[in-house]
Design an enzyme around this catalytic site. Sequence first.
Site: not given
Lengths: 384, 644
Positions: B325-327
């Site tokens: 995801g956004s990581t």
Amino acid sequence: MALRPYAAAKRTLTVADKLMEINWGLVLLIVLIAIAGIAMLYSVAGGHFQPWALRQIGHFTLGLIVMLLAATIDIRMWMSLAYPAYGVALLLLIAVDVVGHVGLGAQRWISLGPLDLQPSELMKISLVLALSRYLHGKSVEEVSKPVPLAIGLAMIAVPAIFVFLQPNLGTTLIIVADGCSLLFLAGLSWWWIAPTLAAVAAAVPLAWRFWLHDYQKARVETFLNPEADSLGAGWNITQAKIAIGSGGVSGKGFLQGTQSRLNFLPEKQTDFIWTSFCEEFGFVGALALLILFAVVIFYGLQTAISARSQFGRLLAMGVILNFFFYIMINGAMVMGLIPVVGIPMPLLSYGGSAMLTVMFGFGLLMSVHIHRQVEIPRHSGGII
Amino acid sequence: MPLFDKKDKSRYATFTRRAAGMGGGMTAIFAILAGRLYQLQIRDGSQYMVEAEDNRISERLIVPPRGRILDRFGTELASNRRNYRVLLVSEQATEGVANALDNIGKVIFLTDQQKKKVMHDVAMNKKFVPVPVVENLSWEDFSRINLHLPYLPGIQPDVGETRDYPFGPQMVHVLGYVAAVSPEELKRDDDPLLSLPGYRIGKRGIEREYEENVRGTAGASRVEVNAYGRIIRELGKNPGTPGEDVWLTIDRQVQQVASEKLAGESAACVVMDVTNGDVIALASTPGFDPNLFNVGLTGEEWRGLTTNDHKPLLNKVMGGTYPPGSTFKPAVALAAIEAGIATPDYHVHCNGVFVFGGHQFHCWRKGGHGSLDVEGALQHSCDVFFYETARRVGIDRIAAAARMLGLGAATGIELPGERSGLVPSREWKQKTYHQSWQQGDTLSVGIGQGYVTATPLQLCVQAARIASGRAVLPRLVHSVGAKLVQRSEAPRLNFSDEALATVRSGMNKVMNDPGGTAYTWRIAQPGFEMAGKTGTAQVRVYSREEHARGITKDAHLDWKLRDHGLFIGFAPVDSPRYAIVSVVEHGAVGHPQVVAAHDIMLFCQQRDPARHPAAWPVTSAAAFQPEQSGRQSAIIPASYKAGG
């Protein structure tokens, strides 16, 4: 043989004369063998006098006294005591079935205060006495006649049957062997002997089938193939052979026998004491001990042949044969030559009854020796 | 009447003749006895000597004490405690095994199941092998057995050692556990120790990975035994080699806090020293009690573990893979800066939707973020920015940056069962799906969705590498015995300082700038500020109908259908020392992963285990990081010297 003049000349000997006449070399021999036995009892107890060695010293000391007493008693006195002794022994043997208690799966003992009396042991020596006396009165021809022979055989058979019923196969064998040997020595005709031997040979399979107890059969089967069940019944023979064999030429040394001290040997203090001796003293020690035994037997033979009364001759021979049968059966058994039979090694094995009867036997032998010049008429009943 | 008559003479002659004959016979028999003696003692003597020695000497294996597993401060994480047990030697049970068990049953309590197991073990082993009947007896029961011993043939009381895990479920995913040897393991390994009934070997984690080191080598004692197998004395002894202690980089206290903060969730958390990769904490929840495996699980307990939807048996730290995801956005940002696309002037305008190839790609914020540079895009986690940027950078450069940050390949941590995650490439897609790479695929990867997956451990490595600029790799084991596990200093990453600084600054703003997505959970204590990046990994795509019905939030869905919540971070911001990852499965609602990371990172910094003198053996300290060696060499715990 050079006879001492005073002994030969006198009809009756004083006690001092008799003690002088004792073959002290033989006594020394017996003491040596007994010490070897006591040492082994000390060893198999893990280097302790308890529980066996100390008591065996007591047994032996008592035996020495019995022996010397027996030696000094006139041979004619023994002759007159022969039948009563036989009778008493037979009664005791019968009594065993009534009051005896069970030991090692067989009824063999009568408790007489501190001493456990084994009447079968007593019987062996009494039979020799009684049979010697009986055969003393029989010429070579008479021995082979049916009626006297039947009486002689009956004298053997009655105690033999009672001992067999105890059941005690080993002692039965020795009683029969002793008795038959005396008949043979008294001049039993080969016409009797040969067919009997043949019949015995034929009877063995039948005996196997019908008479032997299961434990006796198991012993024989085990003997024939000990390795088949080396942790079960064959264990005794296998371990005894290992003990003897591992002694090698010079043995593991006194107190170093691992087989007996670690309890791999069964009955190590009684029937298997000889294996411990072989283990600790090796071939050299075992052979030396065998030679000591042989010398004792040779002395007995010499005594028998040199005695001037048929009673004395038969008695000496009976005693020494009895001694020999012990050694033969025990030695052959523990070395895996014959099946396991409960027979101790004379002078070595722990046990009061056996020690006393063996020593008493030697006393009789010495009495024969001391009174070798005494002539007893064929129809005499001894000193009356 | 004459004393001698003729008849007497004749019978005397017969007697003498026959007695002499018997003498000869006796001599012959003596000769036979002597011959037999010769045969036994001289001819076969040596063979019987061997048999007598075999009789009396028996070899017993000495089980070496298993090496302990210790944390960086010398706390025992896995140790050995006394195990009072009762063994049965079937050969010596003269009345049979069943009787022996009945007799023990009169002294202490035995279940039928235990009895059945003993009967089975007895049947499986040789007669002289001691088989355990009961273990972990109380001292009272053990004494009672000893008292009744004379009436219990074949029974051997024994004081053995059993593995003890004082921290139970908190440490299980690091340590693993020991359990009975399986038939396959027995086939693979010919160490005689494994054949001992009741012996246990490492099954997971460090216990398995370092089995050879902690097991030690078996000793043997030659003992003299009597005919009943009782030991008379010891003849010789080779004590064997005790197992080596394994010193971990874990700090038991940080581990405990991490486990507690994530308790109840299906989650994973790693805390790492960014300078050298030392893993300070490695937690995967829920755990299970490794001590149970030592005693033996019941079928019900085992079913409970395997059917639990929180998967307690799985070490999610490196056995679970998730879409980052956004990581993943920091990796894309780095790739963009390195590619010269995201210059300081580079801006992307977000109006909430990115249209590409006729498809609409939504930003997480309806209405959009407006115009953003790289730092702002990280701060607000703007999807449109990263769609556009990823499109420009291309999958090849994104993949290269991601790999440099440690994604897409196993990290090589000293635990079994590590998965490698996936950084997709054109070749990979061609090989796997026989399709060519589409730009749409790149867009998904740009926000950490699509084909890209990573283990939490890899995400932690990513955070640590961004923070340190070095290619650090995680490690759990500092030294084995007194021997340091050699490691060279991590090389610098092939990113420019400016690029790294920009990304770190963006991650700083995520937490410490009021507009950041994780500002709520910032560490407010001065000096302990954390930079980070939140992430949400979609488990499923919301359908058009759900959009229509207003189901756009996880709170509306079943637990199993909710998105995963992820977080990576490092602290302190100014000079990073610790990196953290926390992943909570189906935990996007309320951001529990960020809450936990905040608490864990704050605790970790306040405690500061990496700068605290550790208890490692002195020989390893000398070879360790130069800046730490001076402080570490001072302390060697007495327990190590005694027990090592």
